[in-house]
Every structure is written in structure tokens, then in C-alpha cells.
Design a protein around this motif. Structure first.
Motif, PDB file in Angstrom:
ATOM      1  N   GLN A 197       0.841  -1.213   0.000  1.00 32.59           N
ATOM      2  CA  GLN A 197       0.000   0.000   0.000  1.00 32.59           C
ATOM      3  C   GLN A 197       0.872   1.258   0.000  1.00 32.59           C
ATOM      4  O   GLN A 197       0.582   2.230  -0.679  1.00 32.59           O
ATOM      5  CB  GLN A 197      -0.914   0.026   1.226  1.00 32.59           C
ATOM      6  CG  GLN A 197      -1.994  -1.033   1.183  1.00 32.59           C
ATOM      7  CD  GLN A 197      -3.131  -0.757   2.167  1.00 32.59           C
ATOM      8  OE1 GLN A 197      -4.273  -0.788   1.781  1.00 32.59           O
ATOM      9  NE2 GLN A 197      -2.820  -0.491   3.412  1.00 32.59           N
ATOM     10  N   LYS A 248      -2.713   7.523   2.532  1.00 32.22           N
ATOM     11  CA  LYS A 248      -1.593   6.662   2.932  1.00 32.22           C
ATOM     12  C   LYS A 248      -1.317   6.750   4.435  1.00 32.22           C
ATOM     13  O   LYS A 248      -0.878   5.778   5.051  1.00 32.22           O
ATOM     14  CB  LYS A 248      -0.339   7.016   2.136  1.00 32.22           C
ATOM     15  CG  LYS A 248      -0.391   6.486   0.717  1.00 32.22           C
ATOM     16  CD  LYS A 248       0.973   6.542   0.063  1.00 32.22           C
ATOM     17  CE  LYS A 248       0.944   5.878  -1.287  1.00 32.22           C
ATOM     18  NZ  LYS A 248       2.261   5.718  -1.878  1.00 32.22           N
ATOM     19  N   TYR A 257      -4.435   4.516   6.029  1.00 26.71           N
ATOM     20  CA  TYR A 257      -4.934   3.422   5.197  1.00 26.71           C
ATOM     21  C   TYR A 257      -5.887   2.494   5.939  1.00 26.71           C
ATOM     22  O   TYR A 257      -6.903   2.063   5.410  1.00 26.71           O
ATOM     23  CB  TYR A 257      -3.771   2.617   4.617  1.00 26.71           C
ATOM     24  CG  TYR A 257      -3.678   2.681   3.114  1.00 26.71           C
ATOM     25  CD1 TYR A 257      -4.813   2.459   2.315  1.00 26.71           C
ATOM     26  CD2 TYR A 257      -2.482   2.936   2.468  1.00 26.71           C
ATOM     27  CE1 TYR A 257      -4.726   2.506   0.936  1.00 26.71           C
ATOM     28  CE2 TYR A 257      -2.398   2.989   1.091  1.00 26.71           C
ATOM     29  CZ  TYR A 257      -3.515   2.769   0.330  1.00 26.71           C
ATOM     30  OH  TYR A 257      -3.453   2.809  -1.027  1.00 26.71           O
TER      31      TYR A 257
END
Ligand SMILES: Cc1cc2nc3c(=O)[nH]c(=O)nc-3n(C[C@H](O)[C@H](O)[C@H](O)COP(=O)(O)OP(=O)(O)OC[C@H]3O[C@@H](n4cnc5c(N)ncnc54)[C@H](O)[C@@H]3O)c2cc1C
Length: 548
Positions: free
Chosen positions: A76, A234, A237
Motif C-alpha cells: 500500500q 496513505k 490506510y
């Protein structure tokens, strides 16, 4: 693992497909469960949907950051999306990145199609055969064949007689196609065609669009990814995946659907009506359709809605583009300049609902009223034999040699949309009667992979040989899935959700509309109760249970 052709090989598990589903399943079996797993994939690389659907304009229409794996925080953090709604090359590159990052390619047998799958009751093992001469015997057999991977190609009379170039949006050439100076015909105006038509029109000398069903289409509003927004995602997440926030809607997170729903669903059939409303309100593509889903819009409401989006100058063309089905009951395509494309001099729209295609000719096609059209290139964008098409193509024969096609002759029969009675140890990732296409697909795939992995771990830990749903449980599950759907207007329209886009396919609603969260609770509850609703056992115990 790589399998040698023309010998008989033994592995713990076989997985079919190397899209989102197959990749995560392989990683889980090999790296978390320490099992020997082989993957077969018809394509020559990973990517699934994004390997095959390379037509101009192909892109996801849920946001890029949602349309990705959540299982690895490293992945991710390492991957960044350049657009709000990523285009096909970027999604394909992402899946390639995941495959490389996890060393998955080495265990995938590419350019290999599974052609038969037979269950042997005595040994409780599956025998899988491929078009390249592989024979593999395995305990666990897992389908990652996708829901939209088997094209619905209408059998027009004279289909093979066309002498020009023929393309299909669902298996587009890798080298791309240059339409400059060419006359082009495209059959179909579904989600793929709506993405492709504006771009093909920019190149072609003339583009003729053959439309059977006009679609409500919503502006995609794509653009470069905002760096601050990407940074915020981010940094959060975990939360982003779990529940809605100011930047991310609920229907794409795991909390899709309301926790109260499960209780309501369990109460009685009569409460499905309320549950369906709530579920659909929260879930997937249909989120915008709530007001119309349980109440019929008037004709004038529908047309005014459609006209608002039909930014089309010619009134006759605008009329033809007005949908005549209930808003929200088909998948909602997203568009960029689709309607404006019909204002171009080099684009024309032809209605093939009132005047169908009679046959394909050497130079183009002919309609029922005798009108003929001539092209250099003909494109089919006619949708998919969704859900069951790719599964039937595995030619599964379960207990007593009964085929999946026979067992599902009146529509899919599953428990939880994952397993089917008479097909022990066969698991379907995003199978029919699960939330699949009306949820965030990567998250739905992860939930299935992890549930399947838990079953396998449980079986290995307890020395069990096989698992399959109780037959009665399939009736209950189907009643639940259809019950929720019937409380909305969704089954009233002919769509691929019901199978009615395919002549002869039995009509049944193939998506669980209760929302991702309620669905996950159903799956978790079955597991917590020792796989309640499933026949689980060692060789002897299970055979007794099934015989009784
Ligand atoms: C044009 C398009 C746009 C989409 N956009 C979105 C979106 O925006 N958001 C969303 O959530 N979903 C979207 N979807 C749905 C999409 O299919 C899923 O999101 C996801 O890619 C499914 O992954 P999968 O691995 O389950 O299946 P797939 O990606 O379909 O992969 C299945 C693979 O199995 C292989 N296979 C099948 N049968 C066999 C066989 N017999 N032998 C060997 N190999 C076989 C196929 O070659 C294929 O590569 C879209 C689908 C299409 C077609």
C-alpha cells in the motif's frame, strides 16, 4: 509451482486465474499456509480483467486507491496512483508490481487453460486437466476465474463472413489499434463501449454505434490524483479501508452495509423489504440509485434525468440515448465526453432494439429492415456471460459425476456464494450469490481468500479431508439472496445480474445485496460455529454424512 506437461503431478492446491483473486490466493497458500500450489492462467501474464480489456479508455470506475489490495501495508505504501480513476495500463502495471514484489510469477503456469476438473470420491481428490497436457491431482481446488471474464458473443448469422478487421473490447490486441482514416462499427453501448466510443471517435473517419439498450451514465470526473489526498489516504490506510471518512464513501469500505442488517435478515422474509432498501442504499454501484430502487420513477422523471446527462444537440439522437429501464437496476457506467461524442459529424447512432441486426455481411452488417452498413473495422462490445460462464468453462464434475451445469440448471446453488453441494473442496472466489460486483472487488476478493485459507488451515489442523455445503443450506442461501433482491426493483430489469443477457440462461439474481459487512458476518459466523451448514469430515465420516 511449475507443472510438467504429460505427467501426472500432485499438489496441495490448484488455483485457476492470475487476476486479483489468483494472485492473492497463491500468495496466501504458498507464503502463509506453506502449501504447494499451482496456478493455471490462460493469458501469458498476470492481470486478469486488466490483461484482457485493453480497449481505448478502459479504466476502473471506483477510485484507484480503493481499487487495490489492502493486505500488505508495504505494498500500500510503495504504490502510488497517478489518476483518481486509474487507466488499464496503470492497473495492469500495479498487478505486475504485486506479482514481482511477492515472487508470484514463478508459480504460475501461463498460456494454459484448464479444460476439465473431475472429483474422485474414493480418493477425495480433484483431477485437473489443461489444454497443454497437464494432469494435476489436488486436495483443494480454487477458482479465481473472475465474474466478468467470459465474453457473451452473440451468434449473428454470417458472423464469420466479415472480411475486415474484427475486435472485441474484452480481448483487445496488445499492440493497440489505429483507427485513423477507417470506418468503424461498434455493437453495444454498455460500460466498456461507453469508455471506448469517445476515444475511437477521435481517430476514426466515421464511427457507427449500434445501440440496443441506452444507458444511464454518470460523469466520471477523473483527473490527476491530488497529492495531499493521496498523502492523507496513505497516512490513514487502515481507517480508509475500514469505514467512511470525509474523503471516502462507505460503500467502498469493509463496513459497506449496516450492522443492523444481519439481524433484520435473520428475522423473517417480511423484513427483507426494509433490509433491501437499507442494503442497497449503502452498497456499491447502486448507491446513486436509492431513490428509484424501491419505487418506480415516472416516465417523465426518467426522461428528464436522462436528458440532463444527454448533452446531445440532435433531438432524435438525444431521444435514442434516453434509457427506458428503471434507474439503478443496471450497473451504472461512468463516462467522459460520451454524450458529446454524438455531436461529432463523424459519429452516428443506430437503434438496433426496434430494428435488430439481421446478419453480418462480408463488408459490414445488415439490419432487419434491409439497411446495410459497410466498415473497415467491426467491434463487438456485447458484455459477458457473467458469474457462471467462466465457472462452467472449467467443466467441473463433482460427486457421482454430476456437472456444475447440471447442478445449477435452474441457476446457481451455493452456500455463501463460495461452495456448492456435491463439489467438495472446490471454492469460488467472488462466486455467484456473494456481494462480488456490487462491492469493492479487491476487498471482496481478500475476504474470500482469507475465509478459504481459514477453512484450509482448519482442515489441515484437524486432519479433515473434505468440506461441502449441506444441500438444504443452498436453498436457504438462495432464498435469502433472492429475497433481498426481490425487495428492490433490481430483478425487474433484464441484466447480467439476473443472467437475462444470455439466451436460455436461467433467470436468478446472482449478487448478494446485503452489503459487504453483513455478508462478512455471515461468513465469519459459519466459521466460528465450526463451519455450520457445511459437511466436514475425514474420509469415512464424510461419506456417511453424505449418504445419510
Ligand atoms: C472493463 C471492466 C472494468 C471493471 N471495472 C471495475 C471497477 O472499476 N471496480 C471493480 O470493483 N471491479 C471492476 N471490474 C470487475 C473486475 O473483473 C474485478 O474488479 C477484478 O479484476 C476481478 O479479478 P479476478 O481475479 O477475480 O478475475 P479476473 O480479473 O477476471 O481474472 C480471471 C482470470 O482467470 C483466467 N481464467 C478464466 N478461466 C480460465 C481457465 N479455464 N483456465 C485458465 N485461466 C482461466 C482468465 O484468463 C483471467 O485472467 C471491471 C471489469 C471489467 C471487465
Amino acid at each position: 509451482m511449475t507443472i510438467n506437461a504429460n505427467t501426472v503431478s500432485h499438489v496441495d492446491a490448484v488455483v485457476v486465474g492470475a487476476g486479483f483473486a489468483g494472485l492473492y490466493m497463491l500468495h496466501t497458500l504458498r507464503d502463509k499456509l506453506d502449501l504447494e500450489a499451482a496456478v493455471f492462467e490462460a493469458a501469458d501474464d498476470v492481470g486478469g480483467t486488466w490483461y484482457w480489456n485493453r480497449y481505448p479508455g478502459a479504466r476502473c470506475d471506483i477510485s484507484s486507491y480503493h481499487y487495490s489490495f489492502s493486505f500488505s501495508e508495504e505494498i500500500q505504501q510503495e504504490w502510488s496512483w497517478s489518476e483518481k480513476y486509474a487507466a488499464q495500463p496503470e492497473i495492469l502495471a500495479y498487478l505486475g508490481f504485486v506479482a514481482d514484489r511477492l515472487n508470484l510469477r514463478q508459480d504460475i503456469n501461463f498460456e494454459t487453460r484448464v479444460i476439465s476438473s473431475d472429483y474422485d470420491e474414493a480418493s477425495q481428490r480433484w483431477t485437473i486437466k489443461t489444454n497443454k497436457g497437464h494432469t494435476v491431482i489436488c486436495k483443494y481446488y480454487i477458482s479465481g476465474v473472475g465474474t466478468l471474464s467470459y465474453a457473451a458473443n452473440p451468434e449473428f448469422e454470417g458472423k464469420d463472413s466479415f472480411k475486415g478487421e474484427v475486435y472485441s473490447t474484452s480481448s483487445w490486441p496488445h499492440h493497440g489499434v489505429d483507427f485513423t482514416g477507417k470506418t468503424v462499427g461498434i455493437v453495444g453501448t454498455g460500460a466498456s463501449a461507453i469508455q471506448a466510443i469517445p476515444l475511437i471517435a477521435q481517430e476514426a473517419k466515421h464511427l457507427t454505434v449500434f445501440q440496443r439498450t441506452p444507458n444511464y451514465a454518470t460523469p466520471l470526473q477523473n483527473g490527476p490524483m491530488d497529492e495531499q489526498e493521496a498523502h492523507a489516504i496513505k497516512a490513514n490506510y487502515g481507517e480508509f479501508r475500514e469505514k467512511p471518512g470525509p474523503l471516502w464513501p462507505e460503500y467502498l469500505s469493509r463496513k459497506c452495509g449496516s450492522p443492523f442488517l444481519r439481524k433484520v435478515l435473520k428475522r423473517s422474509k417480511n423484513t427483507w423489504k426494509a433490509a433491501g432498501k437499507k442494503a442497497v442504499f449503502h452498497c456499491g454501484w447502486a448507491v446513486m440509485a436509492t431513490s428509484f430502487l424501491t419505487k418506480r420513477p415516472t416516465k417523465s422523471q426518467q426522461s428528464s434525468f436522462a436528458r440532463r446527462y444527454a448533452r446531445v444537440k440532435d433531438p432524435r439522437t438525444a431521444d435514442l440515448l434516453c434509457p427506458d429501464y428503471l434507474y439503478g437496476t443496471k450497473r451504472q457506467p461512468c463516462e467522459t465526453n460520451y454524450f458529446e461524442t454524438y455531436n461529432r459529424d463523424n459519429v452516428s447512432l443506430v437503434d438496433i432494439k426496434s430494428n435488430p441486426i439481421r446478419r453480418i455481411t462480408e463488408r459490414g452488417l445488415e439490419l432487419d429492415n434491409g439497411d446495410g452498413y459497410v466498415f473497415d473495422c467491426l467491434i463487438y462490445s456485447t458484455g459477458f456471460d457473467a458469474f457462471t460462464g467462466p465457472l462452467f468453462n472449467l467443466n467441473l464434475k463433482g460427486r457421482k459425476g454430476v456437472s456444475l451445469r447440471e447442478h445449477w440448471s435452474e441457476g446457481p446453488r451455493t452456500n455463501l456464494g463460495i461452495m456448492s453441494h456435491g463439489f467438495p473442496n472446490f471454492f469460488m472466489i467472488t462466486g455467484p450469490q456473494s456481494p462480488s460486483v456490487l462491492f469493492n472487488m479487491p476487498l471482496g476478493i481478500e475476504q474470500h481468500v482469507e475465509w478459504i485459507a481459514d477453512v484450509i488451515r482448519y482442515m489441515e489442523d484437524n486432519g479433515l479431508e473434505s468440506i461441502e455445503p449441506e444441500k438444504a443450506k443452498e436453498d436457504d442461501w438462495r432464498e435469502m439472496v433472492e429475497g433481498i433482491a426481490n425487495s428492490t426493483l433490481m430483478p425487474k430489469t433484464n441484466t447480467w445480474y439476473t443472467g437475462s443477457n444470455i439466451p436460455g440462461k436461467p433467470r436468478s439474481f446472482m449478487v448478494y445485496l446485503g452489503g459487504g459487512a453483513a455478508y462478512k458476518q455471515e461468513c465469519d459466523e459459519a466459521a466460528r460455529n465450526g463451519y455450520d451448514g457445511f459437511i466436514l469430515g475425514s474420509a469415512d465420516v464424510q461419506r456417511e454424512a453424505v449418504a445419510s
